[in-house]
Scaffold this active site. Structure first.
Site, PDB file in Angstrom:
ATOM      1  N   CYS A 110      35.731  35.422  49.298  1.00 30.46           N
ATOM      2  CA  CYS A 110      36.197  34.169  48.667  1.00 30.46           C
ATOM      3  C   CYS A 110      37.603  34.561  48.652  1.00 30.46           C
ATOM      4  CB  CYS A 110      35.551  34.150  47.425  1.00 30.46           C
ATOM      5  SG  CYS A 110      36.244  32.454  46.777  1.00 30.46           S
ATOM      6  N   HIS A 182      33.781  37.126  57.968  1.00 35.01           N
ATOM      7  CA  HIS A 182      34.579  36.101  58.155  1.00 35.01           C
ATOM      8  C   HIS A 182      35.819  36.617  58.919  1.00 35.01           C
ATOM      9  CE1 HIS A 182      36.666  32.119  56.710  1.00 35.01           C
ATOM     10  NE2 HIS A 182      37.219  32.357  58.069  1.00 35.01           N
ATOM     11  N   GLY A 238      30.074  27.661  58.498  1.00 40.37           N
ATOM     12  CA  GLY A 238      30.473  26.932  57.225  1.00 40.37           C
ATOM     13  C   GLY A 238      31.050  25.625  57.580  1.00 40.37           C
TER      14      GLY A 238
END
Length: 378
Positions: A110, A182, A238
Site C-alpha cells: 500500500c 506490484h 486490481g
C-alpha cells in the site's frame, strides 16, 4: 490459442486459472467478490479488503463486519496489514482459531500516506529484519491450522530504495506460500507504467514458491503478455476489473486456450449493474448498498454512448427501483466500445513517499513503528 499451463498451488489450494482478485479498499467486499466469481472460476482467489491486525486483536466492530464471506466462498481469502510482529501473530491466531479465513495475504504494497507515514505498506520491506519478523509471526501462527500465508509487495519505496528482491527472498525463507509483486514503486503510486521486467527478476530470485505479477492488467491479453514476458506463475488483477467483473471470465478463457469472448453490449452491462446493486443491497441494506454502487457507475459506463443527464442520475441513484428504471432507459444494443479498454480507476501522479522520521537511516533496524493503524480497508 494455446492454454496457459498453470500448476499454481497456494498451500493446499489449486488456483485454476492462476488469477487473483487484488484487495481494493471500498471495492472488494463480499458483493463484488461474488460478482467476479460468478463470471470467473470459483477456484481462482478473490481477496477481501485489507484488514488491520491491530483492529482484529482489539475486535474493532467495523473490521469484524468487514471480514464477511458468502457461504459458498472458498477458499476465503483475507488480506492482513500490520507493522508489529506481536499484533500480527495475535491477529493470525484469532483468524485461524475462529476459522475466519482459509488463506492470509500480507500487505506490504500500500502506497497511501496514512499507511506509509506509520512505516506500513510499501514502506515496511525496507526494514528487512522487521519485515522478516512480521512474516515469520504470521506464518508460524497460521501453520498449525494449515492456513497458507502469502506476501504482496512493491518494487520499493522509490527508485533509490528498491526492496523487492530482498523481500521475495525473505518471504520465501520464512515459509510464505507465494509472493506477488506490484511492479511499481510506492512513489509511483498508480501512475506511469508497471515495470514487468522486475517481475521477471523476482521470478529468477525466488525459485521454490510461486511468483505472481501485478500491474497494468486491463485485459485478458495483458495477462497472457505478462506471463509470456516474465515467466510469472499467475496474475493479480486490481483496477483492470473495476466496472468489468466479466474480465475474470475472459481471463479464464484466455488461460485455458479458449477464444476470449467479446465485451458485452450495454444491455448486458446494465444487467450486471443491476446484479451488483442487488448483491450490495443484500450485503449492506438497500440504502447503503445503492449508495456504495454509485462509485462504480463511471467505470461500468466508460466509453458507452450514455448522455450526461443519464450519467448524473445513475451517479445519484438511491433505490433499487430507481436503478432499474434508469438502466431500462439505456441503449441495450450499444456495442462494447474500444474506449472502454485501458487504464481504469485511480492513476494520479508520482509523489514523494511519506515516511516516519529517520525511516531510511538503518534498514537493519528492528524497532516497531510507534503506532499501528486501526483503519481497515486501506
Amino acid at each position: 490459442m494455446a492454454p496457459f499451463a498453470s500448476s499454481l498451488k497456494i498451500g493446499p489450494y489449486a488456483v485454476d486459472p492462476a488469477v487473483v482478485l487484488a484487495p481494493m479498499a471500498g471495492i472488494t467486499n463480499v458483493a463484488f467478490r461474488q460478482l467476479c466469481r460468478e463470471f470467473g472460476s470459483p477456484t481462482s482467489l478473490y481477496v477481501c479488503e485489507m484488514i488491520t491486525a491491530r483492529a482484529i486483536v482489539e475486535r474493532d466492530s467495523k473490521t469484524m463486519e468487514m471480514i464477511t464471506f458468502s457461504e459458498d466462498e472458498h477458499p476465503r481469502s483475507m488480506q492482513l496489514y500490520g507493522v508489529d510482529p506481536t499484533s500480527m501473530r495475535e491477529a493470525t491466531k484469532i483468524i485461524v482459531g475462529e476459522d475466519r479465513a482459509d488463506h492470509i495475504d500480507m500487505n506490504f504494497g500500500c502506497p497511501v500516506p496514512k499507511v506509509t507515514r506509520k512505516g506500513g505498506g510499501a514502506a515496511l520491506p525496507y526494514k528487512r529484519q522487521l519485515f522478516r519478523q512480521i512474516v515469520r509471526a504470521a506464518v508460524r501462527a497460521a501453520e498449525p491450522a494449515g492456513v497458507p500465508v502469502t506476501v504482496k509487495f512493491r518494487i520499493g519505496i522509490d527508485d533509490e530504495h528498491l526492496t523487492y528482491l530482498d523481500a521475495g527472498r525473505i518471504a520465501e525463507d520464512e515459509g510464505a506460500q507465494a509472493v506477488a509483486l506490484h511492479a511499481r514503486t510506492a512513489a509511483q503510486r498508480y501512475s506511469g507504467q508497471a515495470d514487468w521486467s522486475a517481475i521477471a527478476r523476482l521470478k529468477e530470485a525466488v525459485t521454490s514458491i510461486p511468483v505472481l505479477g501485478n500491474g497494468d492488467i486491463f485485459s485478458a491479453q495483458d495477462a497472457l503478455d505478462m506471463v509470456a514476458r516474465t515467466g510469472c506463475d499467475g496474475v493479480v488483477v486490481g483496477r483492470g476489473c473495476l466496472g468489468r467483473p466479466w474480465l475474470f471470465g475472459e481471463l479464464q478463457a484466455a488461460f485455458r486456450g479458449e477464444a476470449i469472448p467479446p465485451g458485452p453490449a450495454l444491455g448486458r452491462v446494465a444487467d450486471v449493474l443491476g446484479r451488483h446493486g442487488r448483491l450490495l443491497a443484500d450485503h449492506l441494506g438497500e440504502q447503503k448498498g445503492i449508495r456504495d454502487l454509485r462509485k462504480h457507475m463511471a467505470w461500468y459506463l466508460k466509453g458507452f454512448p450514455v448522455g450526461a443527464e443519464s450519467r448524473r442520475a445513475l451517479a445519484m441513484v438511491s433505490t433499487l427501483s430507481e436503478l432499474d428504471d434508469l438502466l431500462a432507459g439505456l441503449d441495450a444494443g450499444a456495442e462494447f466500445p474500444q474506449d472502454a479498454e485501458g487504464p481504469r480507476g485511480r492513476q494520479g501522479s508520482p509523489a514523494k513517499v511519506v515516511l516516519p522520521e529517520g525511516w531510511l537511516d538503518d534498514p537493519e533496524d528492528e524497532m516497531v513503528p510507534a503506532a499501528e493503524d486501526m483503519h481497515s480497508g486501506g
